[in-house]
Design a protein around this motif. Structure first.
Motif, mmCIF file in Angstrom:
data_model
loop_
_atom_site.group_PDB
_atom_site.id
_atom_site.type_symbol
_atom_site.label_atom_id
_atom_site.label_comp_id
_atom_site.label_asym_id
_atom_site.label_seq_id
_atom_site.Cartn_x
_atom_site.Cartn_y
_atom_site.Cartn_z
ATOM 1 N N LEU A 53 -27.898 9.302 -59.405
ATOM 2 C CA LEU A 53 -28.494 8.133 -60.311
ATOM 3 C C LEU A 53 -29.721 8.391 -61.432
ATOM 4 C CD1 LEU A 53 -28.977 5.615 -57.136
ATOM 5 C CD2 LEU A 53 -27.163 5.387 -58.885
ATOM 6 N N GLY A 54 -30.550 9.305 -61.005
ATOM 7 C CA GLY A 54 -31.458 9.601 -61.951
ATOM 8 C C GLY A 54 -31.046 10.262 -63.104
ATOM 9 N N VAL A 55 -29.552 10.836 -63.270
ATOM 10 C CA VAL A 55 -29.082 11.002 -64.479
ATOM 11 C C VAL A 55 -28.057 10.162 -64.842
ATOM 12 C CG1 VAL A 55 -27.803 12.887 -65.536
ATOM 13 C CG2 VAL A 55 -29.269 13.591 -63.627
ATOM 14 N N PHE A 56 -27.514 9.475 -63.990
ATOM 15 C CA PHE A 56 -26.323 8.688 -64.420
ATOM 16 C C PHE A 56 -26.975 7.084 -65.016
ATOM 17 C CE2 PHE A 56 -24.270 4.571 -62.571
ATOM 18 C CZ PHE A 56 -23.090 5.074 -63.105
ATOM 19 N N LEU A 57 -28.186 6.760 -64.284
ATOM 20 C CA LEU A 57 -28.726 5.335 -64.847
ATOM 21 C C LEU A 57 -29.025 5.394 -66.234
ATOM 22 C CD1 LEU A 57 -30.613 4.034 -61.617
ATOM 23 C CD2 LEU A 57 -28.465 3.378 -62.635
ATOM 24 N N PRO A 58 -29.864 6.482 -66.647
ATOM 25 C CA PRO A 58 -30.555 6.541 -68.154
ATOM 26 C C PRO A 58 -29.291 6.695 -69.041
ATOM 27 C CG PRO A 58 -31.195 8.662 -66.906
ATOM 28 C CD PRO A 58 -30.669 7.408 -65.951
ATOM 29 N N LEU A 59 -28.245 7.560 -68.453
ATOM 30 C CA LEU A 59 -27.074 7.685 -69.491
ATOM 31 C C LEU A 59 -26.132 6.323 -69.826
ATOM 32 C CD1 LEU A 59 -24.891 10.781 -68.639
ATOM 33 C CD2 LEU A 59 -26.507 10.352 -70.759
ATOM 34 N N VAL A 60 -26.115 5.330 -68.807
ATOM 35 C CA VAL A 60 -25.315 4.202 -68.991
ATOM 36 C C VAL A 60 -26.364 3.340 -69.804
ATOM 37 C CG1 VAL A 60 -24.674 2.128 -67.676
ATOM 38 C CG2 VAL A 60 -24.442 4.519 -66.503
ATOM 39 N N ALA B 241 -17.452 11.419 -62.981
ATOM 40 C CA ALA B 241 -18.085 12.724 -63.582
ATOM 41 C C ALA B 241 -19.159 13.403 -63.166
ATOM 42 C CB ALA B 241 -18.071 12.462 -65.382
ATOM 43 N N HIS B 242 -20.234 12.546 -62.765
ATOM 44 C CA HIS B 242 -21.258 13.113 -62.311
ATOM 45 C C HIS B 242 -21.126 13.662 -61.043
ATOM 46 C CE1 HIS B 242 -23.449 10.563 -65.416
ATOM 47 N NE2 HIS B 242 -24.491 11.217 -64.974
ATOM 48 N N ILE B 243 -20.453 13.071 -60.149
ATOM 49 C CA ILE B 243 -20.103 14.024 -58.727
ATOM 50 C C ILE B 243 -19.656 15.396 -58.816
ATOM 51 C CG2 ILE B 243 -18.823 13.729 -56.586
ATOM 52 C CD1 ILE B 243 -19.325 10.596 -57.092
ATOM 53 N N TYR B 244 -18.704 15.232 -59.890
ATOM 54 C CA TYR B 244 -18.080 16.499 -60.071
ATOM 55 C C TYR B 244 -18.681 17.657 -60.902
ATOM 56 C CZ TYR B 244 -14.914 20.128 -62.467
ATOM 57 O OH TYR B 244 -14.385 21.003 -62.967
ATOM 58 N N ALA B 245 -19.779 17.279 -61.681
ATOM 59 C CA ALA B 245 -20.979 17.903 -62.130
ATOM 60 C C ALA B 245 -21.662 18.600 -61.212
ATOM 61 C CB ALA B 245 -21.555 17.212 -63.435
ATOM 62 N N VAL B 246 -22.174 17.628 -60.637
ATOM 63 C CA VAL B 246 -23.079 18.125 -59.436
ATOM 64 C C VAL B 246 -22.357 19.395 -58.261
ATOM 65 C CG1 VAL B 246 -24.222 17.537 -56.976
ATOM 66 C CG2 VAL B 246 -24.690 16.167 -59.162
ATOM 67 N N SER C 293 -25.928 21.146 -74.751
ATOM 68 C CA SER C 293 -26.329 20.107 -73.877
ATOM 69 C C SER C 293 -26.468 19.009 -75.048
ATOM 70 C CB SER C 293 -27.560 20.207 -73.291
ATOM 71 O OG SER C 293 -27.828 21.537 -72.376
ATOM 72 N N VAL C 294 -27.178 19.135 -76.008
ATOM 73 C CA VAL C 294 -27.372 18.173 -77.028
ATOM 74 C C VAL C 294 -26.087 17.780 -77.846
ATOM 75 C CG1 VAL C 294 -28.528 17.421 -79.156
ATOM 76 C CG2 VAL C 294 -29.811 18.563 -77.350
ATOM 77 N N ILE C 295 -25.278 18.838 -78.018
ATOM 78 C CA ILE C 295 -24.091 18.483 -78.697
ATOM 79 C C ILE C 295 -23.135 17.573 -77.723
ATOM 80 C CG2 ILE C 295 -21.737 19.501 -79.868
ATOM 81 C CD1 ILE C 295 -23.772 21.627 -81.048
ATOM 82 N N THR C 296 -23.108 18.015 -76.618
ATOM 83 C CA THR C 296 -22.065 17.561 -75.713
ATOM 84 C C THR C 296 -22.416 15.953 -75.428
ATOM 85 O OG1 THR C 296 -21.814 19.607 -74.390
ATOM 86 C CG2 THR C 296 -21.269 17.536 -73.144
ATOM 87 N N LEU C 297 -23.987 15.683 -75.302
ATOM 88 C CA LEU C 297 -24.469 14.262 -75.261
ATOM 89 C C LEU C 297 -24.121 13.470 -76.461
ATOM 90 C CD1 LEU C 297 -25.935 13.503 -72.760
ATOM 91 C CD2 LEU C 297 -28.111 13.905 -73.795
ATOM 92 N N ALA C 298 -24.248 13.995 -77.662
ATOM 93 C CA ALA C 298 -23.918 13.536 -78.793
ATOM 94 C C ALA C 298 -22.470 12.872 -78.737
ATOM 95 C CB ALA C 298 -24.482 14.086 -79.992
ATOM 96 N N ILE C 299 -21.720 13.684 -78.469
ATOM 97 C CA ILE C 299 -20.436 13.273 -78.668
ATOM 98 C C ILE C 299 -19.987 12.259 -77.705
ATOM 99 C CG2 ILE C 299 -17.884 14.276 -78.021
ATOM 100 C CD1 ILE C 299 -18.729 17.025 -78.949
ATOM 101 N N PHE C 300 -20.603 12.354 -76.290
ATOM 102 C CA PHE C 300 -20.521 11.419 -75.356
ATOM 103 C C PHE C 300 -21.078 9.947 -75.934
ATOM 104 C CE2 PHE C 300 -22.784 9.041 -71.934
ATOM 105 C CZ PHE C 300 -21.731 8.483 -71.300
ATOM 106 N N PHE C 301 -22.129 9.966 -76.362
ATOM 107 C CA PHE C 301 -22.586 8.737 -76.799
ATOM 108 C C PHE C 301 -21.947 8.076 -78.020
ATOM 109 C CE2 PHE C 301 -27.022 10.233 -74.947
ATOM 110 C CZ PHE C 301 -26.888 9.541 -73.996
ATOM 111 N N LEU D 165 -17.962 2.729 -65.764
ATOM 112 C CA LEU D 165 -19.179 3.176 -64.599
ATOM 113 C C LEU D 165 -18.486 4.032 -63.525
ATOM 114 C CD1 LEU D 165 -21.238 -0.294 -64.510
ATOM 115 C CD2 LEU D 165 -21.804 1.716 -65.581
ATOM 116 N N LEU D 166 -17.347 3.615 -63.065
ATOM 117 C CA LEU D 166 -16.985 4.400 -62.210
ATOM 118 C C LEU D 166 -16.418 5.857 -62.797
ATOM 119 C CD1 LEU D 166 -14.503 1.797 -60.010
ATOM 120 C CD2 LEU D 166 -16.437 2.853 -59.339
ATOM 121 N N ALA D 167 -15.665 5.930 -64.088
ATOM 122 C CA ALA D 167 -15.209 7.212 -64.204
ATOM 123 C C ALA D 167 -16.500 8.383 -64.539
ATOM 124 C CB ALA D 167 -14.502 6.997 -65.740
#
Lengths: 526, 32
Positions: free
Chosen positions: A100-107, A504-509, A386-394, A498-500
């Motif tokens: 949740l500590g990574v998922f919530l701020p991303l959402v 993805a977070h569960i997979y990353a962990v 990390s930043v490039i991945t995040l930028a593409i995601f957003f 949100l579910l997807a």
């Protein structure tokens, strides 16, 4: 190479840099838009006493807990809650709770970056004087009809004029979104000390100066329609004490919720920022200082600028109607309408929206940093990757709230209303009840330049979790049935997203922990 | 606004202002 290789993680460059960054994380659009709306909707004076009580019993304790959890995690080389919860709680589920500590701020960022880009765009529009002008006091116009051109201006910008299932934003809205996204990611790309810290050292003092200028201007305003309405009328709207609020559960819930939002609690961002503090360094005073700056920005500036000016221009009744329509109505419709009718309105409009942009962009980088820290600390990625991945995601994900009606509200409810209370409750329970209350207290007090009164130990252990539990149950009972009964393209796309993302977070962990095990085996073999 | 309103406002704004000044003072004092 990531900065945490060989056990070395980034650190803040100075104590003031840390305090301003934490203040920047806390001070967001909510201080200037959400707070006055919440206060107005909950009876003004009736709201303030529960607000201050919630700050003492919920805000301050939870903030110190998050600082303590984060600094403890940083000392182990981790900056996000999946790994920190795993270290605090020897259970297989701890790391999954910590997601949740990574998922919530991303959402939250999926829509927050877009909304933040409006403020940048509107500051430019103010400077260019491109707003419609309706003559103040011309005939007996109602507040709604007076504001209609400004509402249409905002609706045209975000493409909401047609009222269908999809938005069709103007190309310029898209342009400012890209500019805001690139700015945020560029700052993150420079790292904690050279990017985030430098931004906040400039943005937060500038924000306070701009807020002070607007504060003085608003208090010296005259009503264009009624000479009996003054700044004192506006201040009375919020500060006339009303003890009836103490007996109203709804007011308490709203006040507690506002304290949550304003301090950015339960978002994972404080934990990540605190993980870059040396273990021997103070967090008690730094945490108090950051919270103080936030409260000053909210209680003094946030309570005054938008709401008092609305009362002066539209009267107490009109201001109630505007606040009832929500934060966007107050900030993006009422304020431009006011600024077009005062001297140097273009300048004041420019600094109002620039102030909001600074408040927003400092929160954007704070909310994005947990994901960056997870990539770096747990997956061993470089900052650049990390930043490039995040930028593409957003860039991709932001199209959902940008184009689909109802998606923003859906994401906002699950992440910024319900999710953060759940994460906060887990933080308190894991840190104070599983890790151990005395150990947790020592962690928070370690290196402190001030001594936190012992009464906060008992508040943190008993009162805060109970308060959180009550909020969670009450919000769930009050709002969950309504939210679950909603339907529509935006609602269902929001839920699917949100579910997807959670998947993805569960997979990353799982990948991160597998990587950990492999590294341990390799080290054992050596 | 009533006297009670002004009192409430002054106490509230004063409290957060004192909190900010106290924090700034302590941060500077502990830096020396």
């Amino acid at each position: 190479m990531p900065d945490n290789h060989n056990g070395r993680r980034e650190q803040w460059g100075s104590r003031w840099g840390l305090i301003l960054a934490m203040a920047g994380n806390a001070i967001g659009l909510g201080n200037f838009l959400r707070f006055p709306v919440q206060a107005a909707q909950n009876g003004g004076g009736a709201f303030m006493i529960p607000y201050f009580v919630s700050f003492i019993l919920l805000g301050l304790p939870l903030m110190w807990i998050e600082w303590g959890v984060g600094r403890y995690g940083g000392s182990l080389g981790h900056g996000t809650s999946p790994a920190i919860f795993d270290a605090l709680w020897k259970s297989r589920v701890a790391k999954y709770v910590g997601i949740l500590g990574v998922f919530l701020p991303l959402v939250v960022l999926v829509y927050y970056i877009y909304v933040c880009s409006w403020t940048l765009a509107f500051s430019v529009f103010s400077a260019l004087g491109s707003y419609p002008v309706v003559e103040a006091g011309s005939g007996a116009v109602s507040t709604a009809s007076y504001l209609a051109p400004y509402r249409a201006y905002l609706n045209d910008y975000i493409g909401a004029s047609s009222g269908g299932a999809f938005f069709t934003p103007l190309p310029i809205a898209y342009f400012f979104f890209i500019v805001t996204l690139v700015m945020g990611m560029a700052i993150l790309g420079k790292g904690v000390a050279k990017g985030i810290e430098v931004l906040n050292k400039i943005a937060i003092p500038a924000l306070f100066v701009m807020a002070a200028v607007l504060f003085i201007r608003v208090l010296s305003m005259n009503s264009p329609v009624d000479s009996n309405v003054t700044a004192a009328t506006g201040l009375a709207f919020l500060w006339e004490p009303d003890m009836s609020g103490l007996l109203n559960p709804k007011v308490w819930l709203s006040a507690a919720g506002q304290v949550f939002f304003t301090l950015s609690l339960g978002m994972g961002a404080i934990i990540t920022y605190a993980s870059y503090v040396k273990h021997s360094d103070d967090i008690a005073l730094a945490g108090l200082a950051a919270a103080s700056f936030n409260e000053f920005a909210e209680v003094v500036f946030g309570s005054t600028i938008a709401l008092v000016s609305a009362v002066i221009f539209f009267g107490p009744q009109g201001a109630s109607v505007i606040a009832g329509d929500g934060a966007f109505s107050l900030g993006f419709i009422s304020m431009p309408a006011i600024f077009t009718h005062i001297g140097y309105g273009g300048f004041y409009g420019f600094i109002w929206f620039l102030l909001l942009f600074f408040a927003g962009i400092t929160s954007v980088v704070a909310l994005a940093q947990p994901a960056i820290a997870f990539f770096e600390d747990e997956l061993g990625w470089t900052r650049r990757r990390s930043v490039i991945t995040l930028a593409i995601f957003f860039f991709i994900a932001a199209h959902l709230p940008m184009l689909v009606t109802g998606a923003l509200d859906e994401l906002d409810f699950w992440a910024a209303t319900l999710g953060l209370v759940i994460l906060a409750l887990f933080e308190v329970i894991i840190f104070f009840w599983i890790f151990g209350a005395e150990k947790a207290w020592e962690e928070i007090a370690c290196g402190g330049r001030i001594r936190i009164p012992r009464v906060f130990f008992y508040i943190m252990k008993y009162v805060t979790p109970l308060f959180l539990f009550v909020i969670l149950v009450a919000w769930g009972y009050d709002q969950l049935p309504g939210v679950l009964s909603k339907s529509g393209v935006g609602v269902w796309l929001g839920r699917a997203f949100l579910l997807a993302l959670l998947g993805a977070h569960i997979y990353a962990v799982k990948v991160a922990w597998k990587r950990r095990r492999n590294r341990r085996v390799t080290e054992d073999m050596q | 606004m009533s006297d009670a309103g002004w009192l409430f406002l002054v106490v509230s704004w004063g409290a957060v202002a004192i909190l900010v000044l106290y924090s700034i003072y302590k941060v500077f004092a502990s830096s020396e």
